[in-house]
Design an enzyme around this catalytic site. Structure first.
Site, PDB file in Angstrom:
ATOM      1  N   CYS A  85     -32.087  32.674   9.447  1.00  0.00           N
ATOM      2  CA  CYS A  85     -33.353  32.110   9.929  1.00  0.00           C
ATOM      3  C   CYS A  85     -34.449  33.171   9.950  1.00  0.00           C
ATOM      4  CB  CYS A  85     -33.212  31.577  11.352  1.00  0.00           C
ATOM      5  SG  CYS A  85     -31.688  30.696  11.661  1.00  0.00           S
ATOM      6  N   ASP A  86     -34.127  34.348  10.472  1.00  0.00           N
ATOM      7  CA  ASP A  86     -35.186  35.262  10.904  1.00  0.00           C
ATOM      8  C   ASP A  86     -35.331  36.533  10.081  1.00  0.00           C
ATOM      9  OD1 ASP A  86     -35.766  33.466  12.928  1.00  0.00           O
ATOM     10  OD2 ASP A  86     -34.375  34.407  14.330  1.00  0.00           O
ATOM     11  N   CYS A  94     -29.468  34.626  14.345  1.00  0.00           N
ATOM     12  CA  CYS A  94     -29.369  33.976  13.036  1.00  0.00           C
ATOM     13  C   CYS A  94     -30.199  34.727  12.009  1.00  0.00           C
ATOM     14  CB  CYS A  94     -29.858  32.526  13.172  1.00  0.00           C
ATOM     15  SG  CYS A  94     -29.903  31.639  11.626  1.00  0.00           S
TER      16      CYS A  94
END
Lengths: 305, 305
Positions: B137-138, B134
């Protein structure tokens, strides 16, 4: 004003705004055409409490205002005009409006629906003077009055329940011998002491001097005619999709709604439909917004292929 | 805990929560079963900026938190358990879970999908330590670093473009000789100077001491093996619908997703599907929420008929 766009969207309710958020965000040059106010019919709703993401509820005006702001942020252009006709050939889609012609690679029709009229004497003349199609808008005007609601579906009973918060007495008049509304809604309505029901009853005329004063009614079974004195009448007999100008262009279902596949494609290439105006719509804001996103993504895929 | 419900919903992402808002609000006794955290895969998204109604964007966790609060307000019950199997006969639908059996008049399956794993040595061990599924997200964790993206579809190139905003260098690795992504997406990716492409290349292992340090690669054409030093690897090789336990019960499409009609009905009476898990889903939060509302309304109509 430019007249060539990647995507033209007809209708500025939740379906059209959601489609515009998606296409504009994907950098497709997009024009949204709305004949009335941006936000559509849901702007009449005081409280939308079932749009997922707003646990306390939100007014229809505020919710669509937020969608509008979001679409504008991504670059959506808009035009206040009425669509007169749509011409489609293999190469392009021409949208003729009261403010000129626009050419689109993809066309998304999200024009929603309008309330059906009862079609009786006095209805048109007294609209806004006691005749209403929107209890959310007008219920407070009838505090401690006697109002009638015409219709037998969910909308009619929801309107009756809403009106019961304001009016002294609410008479629901339905031409058939039973209601079409969901049982849970019927039970709520039947349990409300301010609400009374007249089944098997047809409205023949709405009368009054300047404002609504009485209804002329007829029993469907016995044919007996009589008069009911009321201060207002809310007509809730259904919605008519805004597709008259599309009859020669797109296949419609028996209710006049546009037939689509699961990608919101109509039978005509690069023409899509979303929201209340498409066949099998559940006529809910969240579903209309979902439709708009689907139409946008399908449109993008189809024209970029 | 009661084991009989009007509606059982499997999955607590946007589709399941929206369905729960609708059925609970309509006073159907509803149980939502979720094996992980309420909110689903979208809870990994830092910023959802295309959910209509949130012009400034909202995190996936906050958005689904609001949906959860709304469903709970209307009376939705929930259970943290995994569904093992579903048994359907004409009379009832039995949902067997790790926390017991539940009987439903209507079953709405909204179990979403999981990321496909690459299945190479090091992938599992280094997940959360340089291996990610993801980028939303990261990506910020890899500012000025060198990251690899594995995959050849839209998701892979979108992830690469997103990562290019943070990382110093993004290497997209794809086992075939061309990308499956939309041309427009490919063009964007090819125009980004931080992005480089390795076609015809297979990842054989992910290696590193505590964190990702290098990939072992092999050319698919020549068979030549070599090492690429990277600080992180984003795996974007697709989604797998959570339908393994349904293969004997419901017709699935070739990707393993549940086939539905426009009312979200499966081929089995009183069993519905909504969201990413259903065929032809566009895998967007707004569309999943729309699906959930449609499934809920169809379910209500079907069981109350």
């Amino acid at each position: 004003m430019d007249n060539k766009y990647d995507v033209v969207i007809v209708g500025g309710g939740p379906a059209g705004l959601s489609a515009g958020i998606y296409t504009a965000r994907d950098k497709l040059k997009t024009l949204l055409i709305e004949k009335g106010i941006i936000g559509g019919k849901i702007t009449e709703a005081e409280l939308v409490d079932n749009f997922p993401g707003y646990p306390q509820g939100i007014s229809g005006l505020e919710l669509t205002g937020k969608m509008h702001q979001q679409a504008t942020k991504f670059g959506l252009k808009e035009l206040n005009a009425e669509v007169i006709s749509v011409e489609v050939d293999n190469e392009r889609r021409v949208v003729k409006t009261t403010a000129g012609d626009f050419i689109a690679r993809a066309l998304i029709i999200a024009g929603g629906s309008d309330w059906f009229k009862l079609g009786v004497p006095g209805e048109k003349e007294l609209t806004g003077r006691g005749v209403s199609y929107c209890s959310t808008c007008d219920a407070p005007l009838f505090a401690d009055k006697h109002v009638a609601v015409i219709g037998g579906g969910d909308t009619a009973l929801f309107e009756a329940l809403h009106l019961a918060k304001f009016a002294a007495r609410v008479t629901v008049i339905h031409r058939r011998d039973e209601f079409r509304a969901f049982i849970a809604v019927q039970e709520k309505a039947f349990a409300e002491p301010k609400i009374e029901l007249l089944l098997n009853t047809v409205v023949e005329a709405i009368e009054g001097q300047d404002v609504v004063q009485r209804l002329r009614l007829k029993r469907a079974d016995s044919g007996k005619k009589y008069v009911l004195e009321v201060d207002g009448v809310f007509i809730a007999v259904g919605l008519k999709p805004n597709t008259d100008y599309l009859r020669e262009v797109l296949p419609l279902d028996e209710q006049g709604r546009i037939i689509v596949d699961s990608g919101m494609r109509t039978k005509v290439a690069a023409v899509f439909a979303a929201g209340d105006i498409r066949s099998n719509s559940i006529r809910q804001t969240i579903a209309a917004a979902g439709d708009g996103a689907i139409a946008a993504i399908t449109a993008k895929n189809d024209i970029e292929q």
